[in-house]
Structure formats: structure tokens, C-alpha cells
Enzyme design. Structure first.
Site, PDB file in Angstrom:
ATOM      1  N   ARG A  92       0.876  -1.166   0.000  1.00 46.49           N
ATOM      2  CA  ARG A  92       0.000   0.000   0.000  1.00 46.49           C
ATOM      3  C   ARG A  92       0.919   1.223   0.000  1.00 46.49           C
ATOM      4  O   ARG A  92       1.769   1.366   0.895  1.00 46.49           O
ATOM      5  CB  ARG A  92      -0.858   0.001   1.255  1.00 46.49           C
ATOM      6  N   HIS A 180      -7.624   6.992   0.768  1.00 48.12           N
ATOM      7  CA  HIS A 180      -8.444   5.819   1.135  1.00 48.12           C
ATOM      8  C   HIS A 180      -8.972   5.083  -0.101  1.00 48.12           C
ATOM      9  O   HIS A 180     -10.005   4.394  -0.043  1.00 48.12           O
ATOM     10  CB  HIS A 180      -9.638   6.205   2.038  1.00 48.12           C
ATOM     11  N   LEU A 208     -15.020   5.727   7.875  1.00 42.15           N
ATOM     12  CA  LEU A 208     -14.838   6.403   9.164  1.00 42.15           C
ATOM     13  C   LEU A 208     -13.947   5.537  10.053  1.00 42.15           C
ATOM     14  O   LEU A 208     -14.423   4.633  10.740  1.00 42.15           O
ATOM     15  CB  LEU A 208     -16.207   6.628   9.832  1.00 42.15           C
ATOM     16  N   ARG A 240      -6.884  14.470  13.403  1.00 41.38           N
ATOM     17  CA  ARG A 240      -6.802  15.551  12.411  1.00 41.38           C
ATOM     18  C   ARG A 240      -8.078  16.382  12.430  1.00 41.38           C
ATOM     19  O   ARG A 240      -9.177  15.838  12.570  1.00 41.38           O
ATOM     20  CB  ARG A 240      -6.596  14.962  11.005  1.00 41.38           C
ATOM     21  N   MET A 283     -12.740   6.558  19.092  1.00 41.67           N
ATOM     22  CA  MET A 283     -14.191   6.707  19.282  1.00 41.67           C
ATOM     23  C   MET A 283     -14.705   5.790  20.382  1.00 41.67           C
ATOM     24  O   MET A 283     -15.558   6.176  21.179  1.00 41.67           O
ATOM     25  CB  MET A 283     -14.890   6.405  17.945  1.00 41.67           C
ATOM     26  N   GLY A 327     -13.227   1.314  10.999  1.00 41.46           N
ATOM     27  CA  GLY A 327     -13.420   1.035  12.432  1.00 41.46           C
ATOM     28  C   GLY A 327     -14.662   1.648  13.052  1.00 41.46           C
ATOM     29  O   GLY A 327     -15.440   0.952  13.710  1.00 41.46           O
ATOM     30  N   GLU A 330     -18.019   0.742  10.860  1.00 36.53           N
ATOM     31  CA  GLU A 330     -18.456  -0.656  10.993  1.00 36.53           C
ATOM     32  C   GLU A 330     -18.971  -0.978  12.395  1.00 36.53           C
ATOM     33  O   GLU A 330     -19.781  -1.879  12.569  1.00 36.53           O
ATOM     34  CB  GLU A 330     -17.276  -1.606  10.693  1.00 36.53           C
ATOM     35  N   GLU A 378      -8.724  -3.556   2.574  1.00 37.57           N
ATOM     36  CA  GLU A 378      -7.756  -2.979   1.630  1.00 37.57           C
ATOM     37  C   GLU A 378      -6.760  -4.032   1.151  1.00 37.57           C
ATOM     38  O   GLU A 378      -6.285  -3.994   0.022  1.00 37.57           O
ATOM     39  CB  GLU A 378      -7.035  -1.809   2.309  1.00 37.57           C
TER      40      GLU A 378
END
Ligand code: ADP
Length: 398
Positions: A92, A180, A208, A240, A283, A327, A330, A378
Site C-alpha cells: 500500500r 483511502h 470512518l 486531524r 471513538m 473502524g 463498521e 484494503e
């Protein structure tokens, strides 16, 4: 020995990896992560059935161990402990600039082009390239490819890629690149299995995670995205700030006397959920907290995401489906519910029971917009690209 392609995702302090069968589009043989690079490297991996695998002995590695030290240990473990022979490595790579519009076989000339793009992604690109060099040093004959986070967005029309700056900046490469892309490519490939055909027309995907962005998909292609020239733009994220008044940056430099480095550190590492909550960038931690600051951070995150989704609708001319992934997308029923609540005027109706249970289809039958939760992957996208670029009859070379 089983032949496999290895996917690598190298960050500043971590190295994510996965192994896929080289010749069939089957699920991962194993996947894992080396964390704590630069402090105390730790290894964990799970097999295809989710079982924990015993890793290599990392006791000999300390804070001085780099990707260059750890990659040979990983390769040894793959070959000697897992009995797997590598035929290709897929990386990646965050930035492919204007010219790399798809996966590419890595050569010295391509590496030169990618090194020149480090200035556009200074916190990510150098680590991606360090991993490629480490593999090339250890296994010089092993083919390697790069898959770019920017490439998927090169289908965006020019007007979605340029900023309202004097023309010469766009000509010089100051463009909305978007990121992304591997996640969006995966979701685009998974959509036919999740949505009725009509809903494959105009779809917004909300990625997200700790990094967060949105992508507007028309017939599976990116037509607009929330991230810009850098991965600082768009939504509020874990650390960010997301889109800001550019005049604020000038204020910080002039009136607060901050250096460019100090502003960069604040915008990349100390803002977002962490900055507003004063507690955490995660979160999950904020949802478990009772503080008003954590609550305010979550509310702001959801408000900004809903506003970002609404802002992409003109690029699609309407909305058939909204997909949550990564994360937070989902796993957080609270975040999905708060975002959908602010978008109710679209005729969008969340099935709160299905949302709370974490089902994939979370819209009511009456909803004007299909709502879905689709886990992203990914690594699968990199593995598919590696298989497609695998030279016929490639020899295993680790
Ligand atoms: P990245 O790959 O960008 O580092 P992830 O996609 O792994 O990030 O997402 C990390 C985010 O997902 C963190 O904010 C984390 O707290 C959040 N998250 C993970 N699981 C849950 C959960 N069960 N509930 C709420 N948030 C979660």
C-alpha cells in the site's frame, strides 16, 4: 510449499501484513501486524480460522529496530514457520500523484517517481518506500508492486480535482488527490453483492476510521471525495481537524508565532477527536466516557460527517445508497444513528434495531436511501492486483 502473495502496509510505527494464495481468489491464509516499531516491536498474527499464531522471536529487537531489521524476520517466519513461499509482494503506497492511475510493478525508475512524491505525503510515503527497499535488499529477485490510495480517485472529473487557485498551481500538481482509495475500491467491488442494482448508481461511502473520508461513487467510480491535496482535508478525524478556514493557519503562524512544523504537528496529531475531547483519538474510548467534552467531540464528528455527505450529493445528482465502513463506520451504532438523524430530510430512514445489532442492511423498507454497513478490506484489493500482475509461472524467491 504453498505459494502466496504478501501484502504490506507500512506506517511509521507499524507494519500490517497478509498472505493470500497466489493463484486463486481465496481468502487470506493469515494476517497480522508488527506494532511498536521504534519503541518495542511486538508481533501478532491470526490464521485463516482466526486462531492466534505463534510469531517469530522478537526479544532480540529493541527501540533501534527498523523496518529493514524486521522484514527479514517476517520473511523467515513466513517461509520456515508457515511453510509459505512468496511469489510477489504488494505494497500500500499512499501517493501515486497524477500519473499512477492503477497498480504498478516496482522498478528503480518507478521508485524514483514515488520518492519525488514524498513531499506530498511526508508522514506516510517515506515509510511505504522504506518497506519496498527493505524487501528489495532482502529478496532482490522477488517482484513487487505498489497500489496507491490516490489512484481510485483519478476518475474524478477535472472540476472535482482543481482548487479555486490561480491556474498555474493545478498545472504544477496542486490538485485534490483524495485518499483511502483502496478501501473505496474494495467497497465498489463488494457493492453488487450488497445492494439492489438500482442502488449501484449513486452511492456515498463513509470511510470512518482513525483517518476518515467520504467518496461519491457513480456506477462504481469515484466522482468526488472529501480529502484533498493532503490527508488533512475534509472530515474531522481521530487526530486531524479536517477542513479548516485557511486564514486560521495564517493566524497561528503570524499571531501565535507557531512554526510550520508546530502547525503541522497540531493539525495531524493533536486535533480532531483527541483535540476536542482532550481525552482520546479513539471513538470507542469517547463513547465509554461520560465527560461533556467527549460528548461534544462525538457530536462534532457526526455533524461534520453528515454535512460532508450532504455536500457530495450534487456531484451525484441524488443519492441511492449510503455505506458505512472502517473502524467507526463498521462498529459504532451511535455514530451511524447520529449521522442518519441529521440526514433524515433526504427521506433516509434508519432501522434502529438493525443498526444496534450491527447488521449489514440498516435501512427500513420505506427508506428512500439504502443504508448499509460493509466491512472494508484494503489487503484484498492489493492481493488481487498482485495476482493480476504476477508474471506467468513466476518462481518463488524468498
Ligand atoms: P485506521 O485503520 O484508520 O487506523 P480503523 O479503521 O481501525 O482506523 O478505526 C479505528 C477507529 O475505530 C477508532 O476510533 C476506534 O475507537 C474505532 N472503533 C473500533 N471499534 C469500535 C467500537 N466497537 N465502537 C466504537 N468505535 C470503534
Amino acid at each position: 510449499m504453498t505459494e502466496a502473495v504478501l501484502t504490506l502496509n507500512a506506517g511509521s510505527s507499524s507494519l500490517k501484513f497478509a498472505l493470500y494464495p497466489a493463484r486463486t481468489d481465496a481468502q487470506a491464509l493469515l494476517r497480522g501486524k508488527i506494532e511498536g516499531i521504534g519503541r518495542a516491536p511486538a508481533f501478532r498474527a491470526t490464521g485463516a480460522g482466526g486462531q492466534q499464531l505463534t510469531g517469530p522471536d522478537f526479544a532480540r529487537f529493541d527501540a533501534a529496530a527498523t523496518h529493514e531489521d524486521l522484514i527479514p524476520a517476517l520473511f523467515d517466519w513466513i517461509r520456515h514457520q508457515q511453510g509459505i513461499e512468496l511469489v510477489m509482494v504488494g505494497h500500500r503506497v499512499v501517493h501515486g500523484g497524477r500519473d499512477f492511475t492503477g497498480p504498478v510493478r516496482l522498478t528503480p525508475s518507478v521508485m524514483g517517481d514515488l520518492a519525488a512524491l514524498c513531499a506530498l505525503a511526508p508522514l506516510h510515503q517515506p515509510h511505504n518506500l522504506a518497506a519496498i527497499r527493505a524487501v528489495a535488499d532482502w529478496a532482490p529477485g522477488l517482484p513487487q508492486i505498489a497500489c496507491f490510495d490516490t489512484a481510485f480517485h483519478r476518475t474524478m472529473p477535472r472540476r472535482a480535482q482543481i482548487f479555486a487557485l490561480p491556474r498555474r498551481y493545478a498545472e504544477g500538481g496542486v490538485l485534490r488527490y483524495g485518499f483511502h482509495g483502496l478501501s473505496y475500491e474494495y467497497i465498489a467491488s463488494a457493492l453488487p453483492a450488497h445492494l439492489p442494482p438500482a442502488a449501484q448508481g449513486r452511492v456515498i461511502v463513509a470511510h470512518l476510521g482513525n483517518g476518515a473520508s467520504l467518496c461519491a461513487l457513480k456506477e462504481g467510480k469515484s466522482v468526488a471525495t472529501s480529502m484533498g491535496f493532503t490527508a488533512l482535508d475534509g472530515l474531522m478525524m481521530g487526530q486531524r481537524a479536517g477542513a479548516l478556514d485557511p486564514g486560521l493557519v495564517l493566524h497561528l503562524i503570524r499571531q501565535e508565532g507557531m512554526s510550520a512544523e508546530a502547525v503541522e504537528a497540531m493539525l495531524y496529531h493533536n486535533s480532531g477527536l483527541l483535540g476536542v475531547s482532550g481525552l482520546s483519538n479513539a471513538m470507542q474510548v469517547l463513547e465509554a466516557s461520560q465527560t461533556p467534552e467527549a460528548d461534544e467531540a462525538i457530536t462534532l464528528f457526526c455533524d461534520r460527517a453528515a454535512a460532508g455527505i450532504a455536500a457530495l450529493i450534487p456531484d451525484l445528482g441524488g443519492l441511492d445508497a449510503l455505506v458505512f465502513t472502517a473502524g467507526i463506520g463498521e462498529n459504532s451504532a451511535r455514530v451511524r444513528a447520529a449521522i442518519c438523524a441529521r440526514l433524515g430530510w433526504l427521506g433516509l430512514e434508519l432501522d434502529s434495531g438493525a443498526n444496534a445489532q450491527g447488521l449489514s442492511d440498516i435501512s427500513t423498507p420505506a427508506s428512500a436511501v439504502a443504508l448499509r454497513v460493509i466491512p472494508t478490506d484494503e489487503e484484498v484489493v492489493i492481493a488481487r492486483a498482485a495476482r493480476a500482475l504476477l508474471p506467468e509461472g513466476a518462481e518463488a524467491r524468498t
